[in-house]
Design a protein around this motif. Structure first.
Motif, PDB file in Angstrom:
ATOM      1  N   GLY A 138       0.836  -1.192   0.000  1.00  5.21           N
ATOM      2  CA  GLY A 138       0.000   0.000   0.000  1.00  5.21           C
ATOM      3  C   GLY A 138       0.870   1.241   0.000  1.00  5.21           C
ATOM      4  O   GLY A 138       2.026   1.194  -0.421  1.00  5.21           O
ATOM      5  N   PHE A 139       0.328   2.362   0.487  1.00  5.48           N
ATOM      6  CA  PHE A 139       1.127   3.585   0.583  1.00  5.48           C
ATOM      7  C   PHE A 139       0.682   4.371   1.809  1.00  5.48           C
ATOM      8  O   PHE A 139      -0.430   4.166   2.333  1.00  5.48           O
ATOM      9  N   ASN A 140       1.548   5.245   2.287  1.00  5.66           N
ATOM     10  CA  ASN A 140       1.208   6.100   3.421  1.00  5.66           C
ATOM     11  C   ASN A 140       0.177   7.148   2.996  1.00  5.66           C
ATOM     12  O   ASN A 140       0.339   7.791   1.953  1.00  5.66           O
ATOM     13  N   LEU A 141      -0.834   7.344   3.804  1.00  5.01           N
ATOM     14  CA  LEU A 141      -1.761   8.449   3.554  1.00  5.01           C
ATOM     15  C   LEU A 141      -1.116   9.780   3.915  1.00  5.01           C
ATOM     16  O   LEU A 141      -1.422  10.812   3.297  1.00  5.01           O
ATOM     17  N   HIS A 142      -0.258   9.763   4.900  1.00  2.55           N
ATOM     18  CA  HIS A 142       0.407  10.990   5.342  1.00  2.55           C
ATOM     19  C   HIS A 142       1.138  11.648   4.174  1.00  2.55           C
ATOM     20  O   HIS A 142       1.915  11.014   3.465  1.00  2.55           O
ATOM     21  N   GLY A 143       0.841  12.924   3.977  1.00  3.54           N
ATOM     22  CA  GLY A 143       1.491  13.680   2.919  1.00  3.54           C
ATOM     23  C   GLY A 143       0.785  13.647   1.582  1.00  3.54           C
ATOM     24  O   GLY A 143       1.146  14.402   0.673  1.00  3.54           O
ATOM     25  N   LYS A 144      -0.225  12.783   1.436  1.00  6.47           N
ATOM     26  CA  LYS A 144      -0.944  12.709   0.167  1.00  6.47           C
ATOM     27  C   LYS A 144      -1.954  13.858   0.051  1.00  6.47           C
ATOM     28  O   LYS A 144      -2.415  14.421   1.058  1.00  6.47           O
ATOM     29  N   THR A 145      -2.301  14.187  -1.192  1.00  2.07           N
ATOM     30  CA  THR A 145      -3.289  15.237  -1.454  1.00  2.07           C
ATOM     31  C   THR A 145      -4.656  14.600  -1.641  1.00  2.07           C
ATOM     32  O   THR A 145      -4.837  13.746  -2.523  1.00  2.07           O
ATOM     33  N   VAL A 146      -5.587  15.000  -0.802  1.00  2.87           N
ATOM     34  CA  VAL A 146      -6.951  14.453  -0.853  1.00  2.87           C
ATOM     35  C   VAL A 146      -7.914  15.536  -1.317  1.00  2.87           C
ATOM     36  O   VAL A 146      -7.966  16.625  -0.735  1.00  2.87           O
ATOM     37  N   GLY A 147      -8.672  15.246  -2.357  1.00  2.00           N
ATOM     38  CA  GLY A 147      -9.673  16.177  -2.861  1.00  2.00           C
ATOM     39  C   GLY A 147     -11.054  15.803  -2.361  1.00  2.00           C
ATOM     40  O   GLY A 147     -11.515  14.680  -2.564  1.00  2.00           O
ATOM     41  N   ILE A 148     -11.696  16.739  -1.681  1.00  2.00           N
ATOM     42  CA  ILE A 148     -13.040  16.503  -1.145  1.00  2.00           C
ATOM     43  C   ILE A 148     -14.033  17.317  -1.961  1.00  2.00           C
ATOM     44  O   ILE A 148     -13.988  18.561  -1.956  1.00  2.00           O
ATOM     45  N   ILE A 149     -14.921  16.648  -2.657  1.00  2.00           N
ATOM     46  CA  ILE A 149     -15.944  17.330  -3.458  1.00  2.00           C
ATOM     47  C   ILE A 149     -17.224  17.406  -2.627  1.00  2.00           C
ATOM     48  O   ILE A 149     -17.911  16.409  -2.435  1.00  2.00           O
ATOM     49  N   GLY A 150     -17.481  18.581  -2.093  1.00  7.76           N
ATOM     50  CA  GLY A 150     -18.614  18.787  -1.203  1.00  7.76           C
ATOM     51  C   GLY A 150     -18.173  18.801   0.241  1.00  7.76           C
ATOM     52  O   GLY A 150     -17.765  17.765   0.765  1.00  7.76           O
ATOM     53  N   THR A 151     -18.245  19.968   0.891  1.00  7.95           N
ATOM     54  CA  THR A 151     -17.803  20.062   2.288  1.00  7.95           C
ATOM     55  C   THR A 151     -18.956  20.443   3.206  1.00  7.95           C
ATOM     56  O   THR A 151     -18.835  21.311   4.063  1.00  7.95           O
ATOM     57  N   GLY A 152     -20.079  19.782   3.000  1.00  7.80           N
ATOM     58  CA  GLY A 152     -21.229  19.984   3.879  1.00  7.80           C
ATOM     59  C   GLY A 152     -21.113  19.132   5.130  1.00  7.80           C
ATOM     60  O   GLY A 152     -20.011  18.914   5.637  1.00  7.80           O
ATOM     61  N   ARG A 153     -22.227  18.598   5.598  1.00  7.70           N
ATOM     62  CA  ARG A 153     -22.233  17.839   6.855  1.00  7.70           C
ATOM     63  C   ARG A 153     -21.263  16.661   6.828  1.00  7.70           C
ATOM     64  O   ARG A 153     -20.515  16.436   7.774  1.00  7.70           O
ATOM     65  N   ILE A 154     -21.297  15.889   5.753  1.00 12.43           N
ATOM     66  CA  ILE A 154     -20.465  14.687   5.666  1.00 12.43           C
ATOM     67  C   ILE A 154     -19.056  15.032   5.186  1.00 12.43           C
ATOM     68  O   ILE A 154     -18.062  14.586   5.764  1.00 12.43           O
ATOM     69  N   GLY A 155     -18.973  15.824   4.139  1.00 16.24           N
ATOM     70  CA  GLY A 155     -17.682  16.177   3.577  1.00 16.24           C
ATOM     71  C   GLY A 155     -16.767  16.870   4.562  1.00 16.24           C
ATOM     72  O   GLY A 155     -15.548  16.639   4.566  1.00 16.24           O
ATOM     73  N   SER A 156     -17.336  17.710   5.426  1.00 13.29           N
ATOM     74  CA  SER A 156     -16.509  18.427   6.405  1.00 13.29           C
ATOM     75  C   SER A 156     -15.884  17.454   7.409  1.00 13.29           C
ATOM     76  O   SER A 156     -14.753  17.664   7.868  1.00 13.29           O
ATOM     77  N   PHE A 165      -4.865  12.353   9.321  1.00 10.33           N
ATOM     78  CA  PHE A 165      -3.850  11.465   8.768  1.00 10.33           C
ATOM     79  C   PHE A 165      -2.630  12.237   8.259  1.00 10.33           C
ATOM     80  O   PHE A 165      -1.654  11.632   7.836  1.00 10.33           O
ATOM     81  N   GLY A 166      -2.740  13.559   8.279  1.00 15.99           N
ATOM     82  CA  GLY A 166      -1.622  14.370   7.792  1.00 15.99           C
ATOM     83  C   GLY A 166      -1.664  14.608   6.297  1.00 15.99           C
ATOM     84  O   GLY A 166      -0.625  14.836   5.666  1.00 15.99           O
ATOM     85  N   CYS A 167      -2.870  14.577   5.726  1.00 19.79           N
ATOM     86  CA  CYS A 167      -3.017  14.806   4.294  1.00 19.79           C
ATOM     87  C   CYS A 167      -3.168  16.292   3.984  1.00 19.79           C
ATOM     88  O   CYS A 167      -3.642  17.071   4.812  1.00 19.79           O
ATOM     89  N   LYS A 168      -2.786  16.660   2.775  1.00 17.37           N
ATOM     90  CA  LYS A 168      -3.056  17.995   2.263  1.00 17.37           C
ATOM     91  C   LYS A 168      -4.451  17.966   1.659  1.00 17.37           C
ATOM     92  O   LYS A 168      -4.776  17.076   0.857  1.00 17.37           O
ATOM     93  N   ILE A 169      -5.312  18.920   2.016  1.00 14.96           N
ATOM     94  CA  ILE A 169      -6.712  18.870   1.607  1.00 14.96           C
ATOM     95  C   ILE A 169      -7.038  19.940   0.571  1.00 14.96           C
ATOM     96  O   ILE A 169      -6.845  21.136   0.812  1.00 14.96           O
ATOM     97  N   LEU A 170      -7.538  19.494  -0.576  1.00 17.42           N
ATOM     98  CA  LEU A 170      -8.147  20.377  -1.560  1.00 17.42           C
ATOM     99  C   LEU A 170      -9.655  20.152  -1.484  1.00 17.42           C
ATOM    100  O   LEU A 170     -10.103  19.034  -1.205  1.00 17.42           O
ATOM    101  N   ALA A 171     -10.434  21.195  -1.728  1.00 19.81           N
ATOM    102  CA  ALA A 171     -11.887  21.039  -1.649  1.00 19.81           C
ATOM    103  C   ALA A 171     -12.570  21.846  -2.735  1.00 19.81           C
ATOM    104  O   ALA A 171     -12.038  22.856  -3.220  1.00 19.81           O
ATOM    105  N   CYS A 172     -13.751  21.386  -3.115  1.00 21.01           N
ATOM    106  CA  CYS A 172     -14.570  22.085  -4.100  1.00 21.01           C
ATOM    107  C   CYS A 172     -15.999  22.122  -3.569  1.00 21.01           C
ATOM    108  O   CYS A 172     -16.581  21.080  -3.259  1.00 21.01           O
ATOM    109  N   ASP A 173     -16.524  23.327  -3.428  1.00 20.89           N
ATOM    110  CA  ASP A 173     -17.888  23.491  -2.924  1.00 20.89           C
ATOM    111  C   ASP A 173     -18.379  24.883  -3.314  1.00 20.89           C
ATOM    112  O   ASP A 173     -17.584  25.820  -3.398  1.00 20.89           O
ATOM    113  N   LEU A 174     -19.679  25.009  -3.527  1.00 17.72           N
ATOM    114  CA  LEU A 174     -20.239  26.314  -3.873  1.00 17.72           C
ATOM    115  C   LEU A 174     -20.097  27.308  -2.727  1.00 17.72           C
ATOM    116  O   LEU A 174     -19.999  28.517  -2.945  1.00 17.72           O
ATOM    117  N   LYS A 175     -20.070  26.775  -1.493  1.00 21.72           N
ATOM    118  CA  LYS A 175     -19.940  27.631  -0.312  1.00 21.72           C
ATOM    119  C   LYS A 175     -18.765  27.158   0.534  1.00 21.72           C
ATOM    120  O   LYS A 175     -18.910  26.236   1.335  1.00 21.72           O
TER     121      LYS A 175
END
Length: 335
Positions: A138-156, A165-175
């Motif tokens: 497998g691979f370490n999650l630490h340091g990976k870039t995670v894209g979250i599409i939708g940062t509402g109740r669940i996405g947040s 986990f130490g990931c870098k977070i990118l997000a896309c949301d209207l708000k």
């Protein structure tokens, strides 16, 4: 109030019975709501439905003619009910939006971890007394870039889990959520940029007209060849046919999902004896880099208690003439 609960599962009935008040007359049926089973509502003025039930225009028309006036969904998603038609008829409709965002986000994280660390394969191997490690990298999650599409109740919540986990977070949301920016160092960006830069992409948006097949050939082509796509939202957000083509060409690291775009008639049933006829689903399941669970993300004790509680709270509000906070109106856009 007389309530008919469609698609009632054995595991959820005790929760519903515990939450029901004595003044409610409740009947449970394992049948899903459709044009054929709608006749069962004779004598009932309220129904409760799940995500696999069909509350399309023709079904709603039958329900109204048979005396149903209240519909409470035991799910956050409501793409299976024609909201505008329901409101035109005069139905009161509500969902259960906050039953447990943690349950869904935690399942998304579980899918990722199980897939990445090859837990399904490892478990199968050791049960045949094979204790070799080949094929389990497998691979370490630490340091990976995670894209979250939708940062509402669940996405947040998924953002916070991945941040832990130490990931870098990118997000896309209207708000954009300013708290997530401050607490989790989230960077909001356009969807195309998120697809290009992310090692892992997780979907946390409802199914609407606008995002039906949001993840299509164009968006898949932007993703890294070894990217992992996670879907615990709705199956039709991902164009399955185009996803399969990308998987065949080995241009995606993996697909982890709890949903499928054509679940009706397949999910929530045991087909182990007779199999399934859906060739597209069969092909999807044939890939070693696809991990699919049977729409179980909501299945935690806490979530089931909250779903049952909210189901009857919605009905209480309507019966007592109070405002129902979960009521869905004309402004709700659905697919």
């Amino acid at each position: 109030m007389k309530l008919l609960v469609y698609s009632a599962k054995e595991y959820e009935i005790p929760y519903l019975k515990s939450a029901a008040k004595k003044e409610f007359k409740v009947t449970y049926t394992k049948d899903a709501l459709d044009t054929h089973t709608a006749i069962q509502v004779v004598g009932y003025n309220a129904i409760s439905i799940f995500s696999g039930d069909d509350a399309s225009l023709v079904v709603l028309e039958k329900l109204w003619e048979l005396g149903v006036r209240y519909i409470t969904l035991r799910s956050a998603g409501y793409n299976n009910i024609h909201i505008k038609a329901a409101k035109r008829f005069g139905f009161k409709v509500a969902n259960t939006p906050d039953y447990s965002p943690h349950a869904i986000a935690e399942h998304a994280a579980a899918l990722l971890l199980a897939f990445n660390r090859k837990l399904i394969l490892a478990d199968a191997q050791v049960h045949t007394y094979n204790f070799l490690q080949e094929g389990l990298m497998g691979f370490n999650l630490h340091g990976k870039t995670v894209g979250i599409i939708g940062t509402g109740r669940i996405g947040s919540i998924m953002v916070k889990i991945m941040h832990g986990f130490g990931c870098k977070i990118l997000a896309c949301d209207l708000k954009p959520d300013m708290d997530l920016i401050e607490l989790c160092d989230v960077t909001y960006c356009p969807l195309d940029e998120l697809c290009r830069k992310s090692d892992i992409i997780s979907l946390h948006i409802p199914l609407t007209y606008e995002n039906h097949y949001l993840i299509n050939a164009e968006k898949l082509a932007l993703m890294k060849q070894n990217a992992i796509l996670i879907n615990t939202s709705r199956g039709a957000i991902v164009h399955t046919k185009e996803l399969i083509k990308v998987l065949e060409e080995e241009n995606l690291g993996g697909y982890c999902t709890d949903v499928y775009e054509k679940e009706k008639g397949i999910f929530f049933k045991d087909h182990s004896d007779d199999g399934i006829k859906d060739g597209q689903l069969k092909r999807l399941l044939s890939f070693s880099n696809v991990l699919l669970t049977p729409h179980q993300a909501f299945m935690t004790d806490e979530a089931m208690r909250n779903i049952a509680k909210t189901t009857f709270e919605n009905l209480d509000c309507w019966e007592e003439g109070r405002k129902c906070e979960n009521e869905l109106g004309y402004e709700t856009l659905i697919f």
